[in-house]
Motif scaffolding. Structure first.
Motif, PDB file in Angstrom:
ATOM      1  N   UNK A 167     -53.167 -11.994   3.181  1.00 35.65           N
ATOM      2  CA  UNK A 167     -52.836 -13.024   2.028  1.00 35.65           C
ATOM      3  C   UNK A 167     -51.726 -12.225   1.856  1.00 35.65           C
ATOM      4  N   UNK A 168     -51.971 -10.906   0.860  1.00 34.65           N
ATOM      5  CA  UNK A 168     -50.443 -10.391   0.450  1.00 34.65           C
ATOM      6  C   UNK A 168     -49.890 -10.233   1.140  1.00 34.65           C
ATOM      7  N   UNK A 169     -50.596  -9.576   2.639  1.00 36.09           N
ATOM      8  CA  UNK A 169     -49.151  -9.385   3.765  1.00 36.09           C
ATOM      9  C   UNK A 169     -48.311 -10.009   3.784  1.00 36.09           C
ATOM     10  N   UNK A 170     -48.741 -11.888   3.789  1.00 35.72           N
ATOM     11  CA  UNK A 170     -47.828 -12.903   4.031  1.00 35.72           C
ATOM     12  C   UNK A 170     -47.063 -13.051   3.406  1.00 35.72           C
ATOM     13  N   UNK A 171     -47.040 -12.639   1.675  1.00 39.13           N
ATOM     14  CA  UNK A 171     -46.661 -13.687   0.484  1.00 39.13           C
ATOM     15  C   UNK A 171     -45.855 -12.300   0.246  1.00 39.13           C
ATOM     16  N   UNK A 172     -44.010 -12.891  -0.180  1.00 42.80           N
ATOM     17  CA  UNK A 172     -42.918 -12.266  -0.905  1.00 42.80           C
ATOM     18  C   UNK A 172     -43.438 -11.681  -1.759  1.00 42.80           C
ATOM     19  N   UNK A 173     -42.849 -10.794  -1.971  1.00 43.24           N
ATOM     20  CA  UNK A 173     -43.521  -9.222  -3.467  1.00 43.24           C
ATOM     21  C   UNK A 173     -42.979 -11.211  -4.584  1.00 43.24           C
ATOM     22  N   UNK A 174     -43.449 -10.692  -5.360  1.00 42.60           N
ATOM     23  CA  UNK A 174     -43.426 -11.492  -6.520  1.00 42.60           C
ATOM     24  C   UNK A 174     -44.537 -12.804  -6.044  1.00 42.60           C
ATOM     25  N   UNK A 176     -47.105 -16.101  -5.200  1.00 40.72           N
ATOM     26  CA  UNK A 176     -48.434 -16.134  -5.595  1.00 40.72           C
ATOM     27  C   UNK A 176     -49.057 -16.476  -4.996  1.00 40.72           C
ATOM     28  N   UNK A 177     -50.751 -15.763  -5.060  1.00 44.27           N
ATOM     29  CA  UNK A 177     -52.012 -16.630  -4.603  1.00 44.27           C
ATOM     30  C   UNK A 177     -52.742 -17.471  -5.668  1.00 44.27           C
ATOM     31  N   UNK A 199     -52.186  -4.068  -4.862  1.00 45.49           N
ATOM     32  CA  UNK A 199     -51.279  -4.544  -4.984  1.00 45.49           C
ATOM     33  C   UNK A 199     -50.348  -5.791  -5.627  1.00 45.49           C
ATOM     34  N   UNK A 200     -52.095  -5.552  -6.411  1.00 46.22           N
ATOM     35  CA  UNK A 200     -51.535  -7.661  -7.194  1.00 46.22           C
ATOM     36  C   UNK A 200     -51.799  -7.372  -8.151  1.00 46.22           C
ATOM     37  N   UNK A 201     -51.081  -7.957  -9.379  1.00 48.15           N
ATOM     38  CA  UNK A 201     -51.190  -8.336 -10.829  1.00 48.15           C
ATOM     39  C   UNK A 201     -52.364  -9.630 -11.002  1.00 48.15           C
ATOM     40  N   UNK A 202     -53.377  -9.395 -11.674  1.00 46.37           N
ATOM     41  CA  UNK A 202     -53.679 -11.055 -12.805  1.00 46.37           C
ATOM     42  C   UNK A 202     -52.465 -11.692 -13.595  1.00 46.37           C
ATOM     43  N   UNK A 203     -52.507 -13.153 -13.202  1.00 45.43           N
ATOM     44  CA  UNK A 203     -51.323 -13.339 -14.512  1.00 45.43           C
ATOM     45  C   UNK A 203     -52.033 -13.626 -15.180  1.00 45.43           C
ATOM     46  N   UNK A 204     -53.270 -14.245 -15.418  1.00 43.26           N
ATOM     47  CA  UNK A 204     -54.136 -14.165 -16.693  1.00 43.26           C
ATOM     48  C   UNK A 204     -53.995 -13.664 -17.391  1.00 43.26           C
ATOM     49  N   UNK A 205     -53.718 -13.629 -19.334  1.00 44.41           N
ATOM     50  CA  UNK A 205     -53.753 -13.329 -19.974  1.00 44.41           C
ATOM     51  C   UNK A 205     -54.704 -11.914 -20.305  1.00 44.41           C
ATOM     52  N   UNK A 206     -55.972 -13.016 -20.348  1.00 42.65           N
ATOM     53  CA  UNK A 206     -57.184 -12.419 -20.620  1.00 42.65           C
ATOM     54  C   UNK A 206     -57.902 -11.927 -19.891  1.00 42.65           C
ATOM     55  N   UNK A 236     -54.676 -17.255 -10.790  1.00 43.44           N
ATOM     56  CA  UNK A 236     -53.446 -17.250  -9.738  1.00 43.44           C
ATOM     57  C   UNK A 236     -52.841 -15.149 -10.443  1.00 43.44           C
ATOM     58  N   UNK A 237     -52.895 -14.745  -8.886  1.00 43.75           N
ATOM     59  CA  UNK A 237     -52.671 -13.327  -8.450  1.00 43.75           C
ATOM     60  C   UNK A 237     -51.549 -13.682  -8.225  1.00 43.75           C
ATOM     61  N   UNK A 238     -50.182 -12.393  -8.316  1.00 43.85           N
ATOM     62  CA  UNK A 238     -49.253 -12.354  -8.689  1.00 43.85           C
ATOM     63  C   UNK A 238     -48.531 -11.099  -7.366  1.00 43.85           C
ATOM     64  N   UNK A 239     -47.942 -10.651  -6.035  1.00 43.94           N
ATOM     65  CA  UNK A 239     -48.160 -10.063  -5.396  1.00 43.94           C
ATOM     66  C   UNK A 239     -47.208  -9.015  -6.041  1.00 43.94           C
ATOM     67  N   UNK A 240     -47.199  -7.496  -5.860  1.00 45.86           N
ATOM     68  CA  UNK A 240     -46.416  -6.287  -6.719  1.00 45.86           C
ATOM     69  C   UNK A 240     -46.096  -5.805  -5.300  1.00 45.86           C
ATOM     70  N   UNK A 241     -46.593  -5.894  -4.414  1.00 40.46           N
ATOM     71  CA  UNK A 241     -46.026  -5.126  -3.613  1.00 40.46           C
ATOM     72  C   UNK A 241     -46.353  -4.973  -2.181  1.00 40.46           C
TER      73      UNK A 241
END
Length: 241
Positions: A167-174, A176-177, A199-206, A236-241
């Motif tokens: 999935x990370x390879x198919x998403x654009x930078x930024x 969202x999965x 290569x992901x960042x969890x968008x949940x504050x917690x 929700x996970x954002x692709x960083x790289x």
């Protein structure tokens, strides 16, 4: 050729060893309603895409450049129809193996006159591998996948390290999965897999789940789960790289 993102098991035929991918779904037969059959007959030539052997130019298919989202396993298609209808400026691709569900979605597309939605009636992993250009998707959605409750079936869960990387390879930078489940053990499993996926960042504050996003329509399946007392987990996970 064995792909790195495939979960494999060995099948022996005589003295020859062959490899097959463990699939995250079981093909189910289902009775077709008249509307579903009508959707398949009239909508397939217009909206169902064939499984290609090379990356697909969706700008050409949709006739424009727009934000593009893909939903894996849309079931009967209610949420995907609602998202496509509420965001006509965006394009949507749905993937589902259950033909009555595909028929229901196609019937909805025809009834509502939508033009920003296309469908694959096949294995989502094959679609990602063969049809989707790298770094091209804005969103990938996986809502209420089969949790495969028994531990011996965990290998069949679609959420695996290999899936996260594909999935990370198919998403654009930024890009969202977005995943959702009503099964707590699967929610914990998803989080465990994604916490170590590179290569992901969890968008949940917690650092766990996000509040239920307003852009994810409530489905009949979700309402049924809530009536049974199931909590809903959104990630929700954002692709960083």
């Amino acid at each position: 050729m064995i792909k790195s993102n495939e979960i494999l098991y060995t099948v022996k035929k005589g003295n020859e060893a062959r490899y097959r991918r463990i699939k995250s779904f079981v093909m189910r037969a289902g009775r077709m309603t008249k509307g579903q059959q009508n959707g398949l007959e009239q909508g397939t030539p217009l909206f169902v895409l064939p499984l290609a052997n090379s990356p697909v130019d969706y700008d050409q298919i949709f006739g424009r450049l727009a934000q593009r989202s893909l939903e894996i396993g849309f079931g009967m298609g209610q949420s995907l129809l609602k998202m496509a209808a509420s965001a006509p400026e965006q394009d949507f691709i749905g993937v589902e193996v259950y033909r009555p569900g595909v028929g229901a979605l196609l019937n909805g597309i025809l009834t509502q006159g939508l033009t920003n939605l296309r469908v694959y009636n096949c294995d989502a992993i094959e679609v990602l591998n063969r049809c989707i250009v790298d770094n091209s998707l804005d969103h990938l959605m996986l809502f209420f996948p089969d949790p495969w409750h028994k531990s011996r079936h965990y290998k069949r869960r679609i959420v695996q390290a290999s899936f996260a990387e594909l999935v990370r390879t198919k998403l654009k930078v930024n890009g969202i999965l977005h995943m959702a489940t009503d099964w707590k053990p699967y929610a914990e499993y998803m989080l465990k897999v994604m916490d170590i996926a590179p290569g992901y960042h969890n968008l949940a504050e917690s650092g766990r789940c996000v509040p239920r996003p307003v852009d994810r329509p409530i489905t009949r399946f979700e309402c049924r789960g809530e009536r049974l007392g199931h909590k809903i987990w959104d990630f929700k996970f954002e692709k960083l790289t």
